[in-house]
Design a protein around this motif. Structure first.
Motif, PDB file in Angstrom:
ATOM      1  N   GLY A   5       0.772  -1.227   0.000  1.00 14.49           N
ATOM      2  CA  GLY A   5       0.000   0.000   0.000  1.00 14.49           C
ATOM      3  C   GLY A   5       0.804   1.277   0.000  1.00 14.49           C
ATOM      4  N   GLU A   6       2.108   1.197  -0.235  1.00 19.56           N
ATOM      5  CA  GLU A   6       2.933   2.411  -0.298  1.00 19.56           C
ATOM      6  C   GLU A   6       2.461   3.271  -1.462  1.00 19.56           C
ATOM      7  N   ARG A   7       2.093   4.489  -1.182  1.00 18.16           N
ATOM      8  CA  ARG A   7       1.574   5.389  -2.212  1.00 18.16           C
ATOM      9  C   ARG A   7       2.618   6.400  -2.685  1.00 18.16           C
ATOM     10  N   ASN A   8       3.651   6.598  -1.932  1.00 19.04           N
ATOM     11  CA  ASN A   8       4.651   7.593  -2.288  1.00 19.04           C
ATOM     12  C   ASN A   8       5.670   6.949  -3.224  1.00 19.04           C
ATOM     13  N   ALA A  19      17.178   6.739  -8.804  1.00 22.50           N
ATOM     14  CA  ALA A  19      17.495   8.126  -8.463  1.00 22.50           C
ATOM     15  C   ALA A  19      16.253   9.007  -8.476  1.00 22.50           C
ATOM     16  N   THR A  20      15.305   8.689  -9.358  1.00 20.61           N
ATOM     17  CA  THR A  20      14.097   9.511  -9.457  1.00 20.61           C
ATOM     18  C   THR A  20      12.860   8.638  -9.597  1.00 20.61           C
ATOM     19  N   GLU A  21      11.736   9.212  -9.254  1.00 18.05           N
ATOM     20  CA  GLU A  21      10.453   8.541  -9.411  1.00 18.05           C
ATOM     21  C   GLU A  21      10.187   8.241 -10.884  1.00 18.05           C
ATOM     22  N   ASN A  22      10.572   9.168 -11.750  1.00 20.11           N
ATOM     23  CA  ASN A  22      10.345   8.988 -13.180  1.00 20.11           C
ATOM     24  C   ASN A  22      11.101   7.781 -13.730  1.00 20.11           C
ATOM     25  N   LYS A  23      12.353   7.601 -13.316  1.00 22.80           N
ATOM     26  CA  LYS A  23      13.137   6.450 -13.784  1.00 22.80           C
ATOM     27  C   LYS A  23      12.515   5.143 -13.290  1.00 22.80           C
ATOM     28  N   ARG A  29       6.937   0.386 -15.909  1.00 21.54           N
ATOM     29  CA  ARG A  29       6.035   0.257 -17.055  1.00 21.54           C
ATOM     30  C   ARG A  29       6.618  -0.666 -18.114  1.00 21.54           C
ATOM     31  N   LYS A  30       7.914  -0.572 -18.335  1.00 20.20           N
ATOM     32  CA  LYS A  30       8.565  -1.445 -19.311  1.00 20.20           C
ATOM     33  C   LYS A  30       8.432  -2.908 -18.889  1.00 20.20           C
ATOM     34  N   GLU A  31       8.563  -3.174 -17.610  1.00 21.21           N
ATOM     35  CA  GLU A  31       8.506  -4.545 -17.097  1.00 21.21           C
ATOM     36  C   GLU A  31       7.085  -5.098 -17.033  1.00 21.21           C
ATOM     37  N   PHE A  32       6.132  -4.274 -16.562  1.00 17.42           N
ATOM     38  CA  PHE A  32       4.791  -4.780 -16.281  1.00 17.42           C
ATOM     39  C   PHE A  32       3.706  -4.311 -17.241  1.00 17.42           C
ATOM     40  N   GLY A  33       4.002  -3.310 -18.068  1.00 18.86           N
ATOM     41  CA  GLY A  33       3.031  -2.864 -19.056  1.00 18.86           C
ATOM     42  C   GLY A  33       2.051  -1.808 -18.582  1.00 18.86           C
ATOM     43  N   PHE A  34       2.211  -1.326 -17.375  1.00 16.44           N
ATOM     44  CA  PHE A  34       1.380  -0.237 -16.859  1.00 16.44           C
ATOM     45  C   PHE A  34       2.176   0.537 -15.830  1.00 16.44           C
ATOM     46  N   ARG A  35       1.720   1.756 -15.532  1.00 15.71           N
ATOM     47  CA  ARG A  35       2.455   2.600 -14.589  1.00 15.71           C
ATOM     48  C   ARG A  35       2.212   2.163 -13.150  1.00 15.71           C
ATOM     49  N   PRO A  36       3.186   2.395 -12.275  1.00 15.07           N
ATOM     50  CA  PRO A  36       3.019   1.959 -10.887  1.00 15.07           C
ATOM     51  C   PRO A  36       1.821   2.586 -10.183  1.00 15.07           C
ATOM     52  N   LYS A  37       1.421   3.771 -10.586  1.00 16.34           N
ATOM     53  CA  LYS A  37       0.264   4.389  -9.923  1.00 16.34           C
ATOM     54  C   LYS A  37      -1.030   3.645 -10.247  1.00 16.34           C
ATOM     55  N   ASP A  40      -2.911  -0.644  -7.995  1.00 16.64           N
ATOM     56  CA  ASP A  40      -4.133  -1.054  -7.298  1.00 16.64           C
ATOM     57  C   ASP A  40      -5.220  -1.444  -8.282  1.00 16.64           C
ATOM     58  N   ARG A  41      -5.353  -0.702  -9.357  1.00 18.71           N
ATOM     59  CA  ARG A  41      -6.389  -0.997 -10.344  1.00 18.71           C
ATOM     60  C   ARG A  41      -6.134  -2.349 -10.999  1.00 18.71           C
ATOM     61  N   GLU A  42      -4.877  -2.679 -11.243  1.00 14.94           N
ATOM     62  CA  GLU A  42      -4.533  -3.934 -11.902  1.00 14.94           C
ATOM     63  C   GLU A  42      -4.574  -5.125 -10.951  1.00 14.94           C
ATOM     64  N   PHE A  43      -4.073  -4.957  -9.736  1.00 16.92           N
ATOM     65  CA  PHE A  43      -3.923  -6.078  -8.815  1.00 16.92           C
ATOM     66  C   PHE A  43      -4.663  -5.926  -7.506  1.00 16.92           C
TER      67      PHE A  43
END
Length: 53
Positions: A5-8, A19-23, A29-37, A40-43
């Motif tokens: 449940g880590e949201r940050n 080094a950054t949230e963007n990286k 996204r490259k690994e899983f096909g969707f953005r980390p944000k 919750d919607r996916e899993f």
């Protein structure tokens, strides 16, 4: 961390060595096909599932 449940995303990224949230988001996204944000919607979040059981 996302499953717990880590949201940050900045904290997650730094904790696993990015080094950054963007990286982190780009690699995720490259690994899983969707953005980390959208994790919750996916899993779903196991900490919020089955609360009405």
């Amino acid at each position: 961390m996302l499953m717990l449940g880590e949201r940050n995303m900045g904290a997650v990224a730094k904790a696993i060595g990015y080094a950054t949230e963007n990286k982190f988001a780009t690699a995720f996204r490259k690994e899983f096909g969707f953005r980390p944000k959208h994790f919750d919607r996916e899993f779903g979040n196991p900490l919020t599932q089955n609360r009405n059981v």
